[in-house]
Design a protein around this motif. Sequence first.
Motif, short mmCIF file in Angstrom:
data_model
loop_
_atom_site.label_atom_id
_atom_site.label_comp_id
_atom_site.label_asym_id
_atom_site.label_seq_id
_atom_site.Cartn_x
_atom_site.Cartn_y
_atom_site.Cartn_z
N GLY A 150 0.69 -1.28 0.23
CA GLY A 150 -0.02 0.00 0.30
C GLY A 150 0.78 1.04 -0.45
O GLY A 150 0.31 2.25 0.01
N ASP A 151 2.52 0.97 -0.53
CA ASP A 151 3.12 2.62 0.20
C ASP A 151 2.84 2.52 -1.69
O ASP A 151 3.54 4.01 -2.27
CB ASP A 151 4.43 1.55 0.13
N ALA A 152 2.55 2.41 -2.39
CA ALA A 152 2.06 2.40 -3.36
C ALA A 152 0.88 2.54 -4.57
O ALA A 152 0.81 1.20 -3.81
CB ALA A 152 3.47 2.59 -4.64
N ALA A 153 0.53 2.75 -5.33
CA ALA A 153 -0.51 2.37 -6.41
C ALA A 153 -0.38 1.37 -7.53
O ALA A 153 -1.42 0.82 -7.79
CB ALA A 153 -1.92 3.61 -6.55
N LEU A 154 0.59 2.08 -8.03
CA LEU A 154 1.15 1.50 -9.85
C LEU A 154 2.06 1.45 -9.69
O LEU A 154 3.15 1.65 -8.94
CB LEU A 154 0.34 2.63 -10.48
N ALA A 155 2.47 0.71 -10.84
CA ALA A 155 4.29 0.14 -11.02
C ALA A 155 4.26 -0.13 -12.47
O ALA A 155 3.58 -0.93 -12.72
CB ALA A 155 5.32 -0.61 -10.20
N VAL A 156 5.33 -0.33 -13.26
CA VAL A 156 5.73 -0.44 -14.33
C VAL A 156 6.76 -1.87 -14.25
O VAL A 156 7.46 -1.52 -14.05
CB VAL A 156 5.47 0.11 -15.16
N VAL A 157 6.27 -3.17 -14.85
CA VAL A 157 7.41 -3.83 -14.88
C VAL A 157 7.16 -4.90 -15.88
O VAL A 157 6.31 -5.00 -16.92
CB VAL A 157 7.26 -4.97 -13.49
N GLY A 158 7.85 -5.86 -16.21
CA GLY A 158 7.77 -6.71 -16.89
C GLY A 158 8.59 -7.43 -17.42
O GLY A 158 8.76 -8.00 -16.00
N ALA A 165 4.36 -10.10 -10.20
CA ALA A 165 3.50 -9.86 -9.79
C ALA A 165 1.94 -10.77 -9.50
O ALA A 165 1.29 -10.09 -8.65
CB ALA A 165 3.25 -8.50 -10.92
N ARG A 166 1.67 -10.81 -10.25
CA ARG A 166 1.00 -11.90 -10.68
C ARG A 166 0.78 -13.43 -9.26
O ARG A 166 0.18 -13.64 -8.48
CB ARG A 166 0.40 -12.32 -11.66
N ALA A 173 -2.87 -6.73 -13.58
CA ALA A 173 -2.37 -5.71 -14.51
C ALA A 173 -3.20 -5.07 -15.42
O ALA A 173 -3.99 -6.06 -15.72
CB ALA A 173 -0.94 -6.79 -16.09
N ILE A 174 -3.44 -4.01 -15.19
CA ILE A 174 -4.44 -3.21 -15.63
C ILE A 174 -4.01 -2.29 -17.06
O ILE A 174 -5.18 -2.15 -17.93
CB ILE A 174 -5.00 -1.87 -14.83
N VAL A 175 -3.02 -2.15 -17.51
CA VAL A 175 -2.50 -1.58 -18.66
C VAL A 175 -1.63 -2.01 -18.71
O VAL A 175 -0.13 -2.10 -18.35
CB VAL A 175 -3.15 -0.20 -18.61
N ALA A 176 -1.41 -2.15 -20.27
CA ALA A 176 0.17 -3.32 -21.08
C ALA A 176 0.26 -2.23 -22.26
O ALA A 176 -0.27 -1.87 -22.99
CB ALA A 176 -0.27 -4.40 -21.28
N GLU A 177 1.50 -1.63 -22.36
CA GLU A 177 2.49 -0.78 -23.79
C GLU A 177 2.25 -2.07 -24.98
O GLU A 177 2.73 -3.57 -24.64
CB GLU A 177 3.44 -0.44 -23.10
N SER A 178 2.05 -1.47 -26.30
CA SER A 178 2.24 -1.87 -26.87
C SER A 178 2.92 -1.21 -28.33
O SER A 178 2.71 -0.18 -28.22
CB SER A 178 0.71 -2.57 -27.37
N THR A 179 2.99 -1.87 -29.50
CA THR A 179 3.26 -1.58 -30.45
C THR A 179 2.69 -1.00 -31.43
O THR A 179 2.83 -1.06 -32.40
CB THR A 179 4.79 -2.71 -31.59
#
Length: 308
Positions: A150-158, A165-166, A173-179
Amino acid sequence: DCNTGKSASNAMVAKREFVGSDAYNLLLAAMDLAEKTDAPTADEANLKNEDAAGLFSSDANILHKLETQELGDPRTDEGFKSFFTAYDNFKAVLTTESKAQDALKVCIAGEDVDANTCTTRLETAYAMAGPFECISRGSDDECLQAVQNGDAALAVVGGFQLFAAREDYKLAAIVAESTSLDLGSASYYGVALTKRSMCSPDAIDGGQGSITGLDMSLKGQKACHTGYRKTSGWVLPVGKMIDDGIMDPTRWRAEAQEENVRVDAETVEKFWDDNVCAPGKTAEGPKLGGEIYGEPGGGGLCKVCKKD
């Protein structure tokens, strides 16, 4: 009487999961409310002095159980409002002052990242969702821990951390980057540099195709991985060979424990008979504690690596 509404008297509150528990049932029995909807206060215990005992008011005479057929379940909004009938009045007053929105905290990983720059750019890009506050941690795993705590709400990892994470941190996972606009491009292929004979015809013709020559005939050959537990260089090929039964990590668990090495590292070393280069390390390995395993020319995961 001419009135503007009715408010509730004092009430004993607890966590919602307390309702229905053994302790809850014992408490109601002690208060003589197990089979009844109301009972007198325990005058002999002198509980009716909120200044001294911090409990019921001095003018309280009856205690009412709020979990009844008439009032409903006190854990629900309907059950609570059926007792606390002035709920909407309180809400109307308390929401007249707009509460400042808490900053949405985003964790970024790395020793050289700039949290202030991250904050500024997020607020510029996504002002509608702001304010933002970026916090920095030393690794992706520390950011995942921050989200879990709960120290952060979001992070971006791969890659490996996305799997962790799962599975380990129970995150979503809520948003994924794409090309491209295609959701399928929110993933990428791990490309293998190998002989043409080990690739499917589609891959040889310039398309996408799977590698076909992964089998036990490779044992003892030379292999080069981009790094220990790198997604394309380690997780995809090693994971496929383990999943297909070509590599058997169960054979090397005991030896890995003796050498203080991760099982996947020991398995890869033994499959290639030390003829492997997989440089680098993570917080988890290849040696327990996050140390490299071996030296160039000396075995482990580094025997065929070139020295700097």
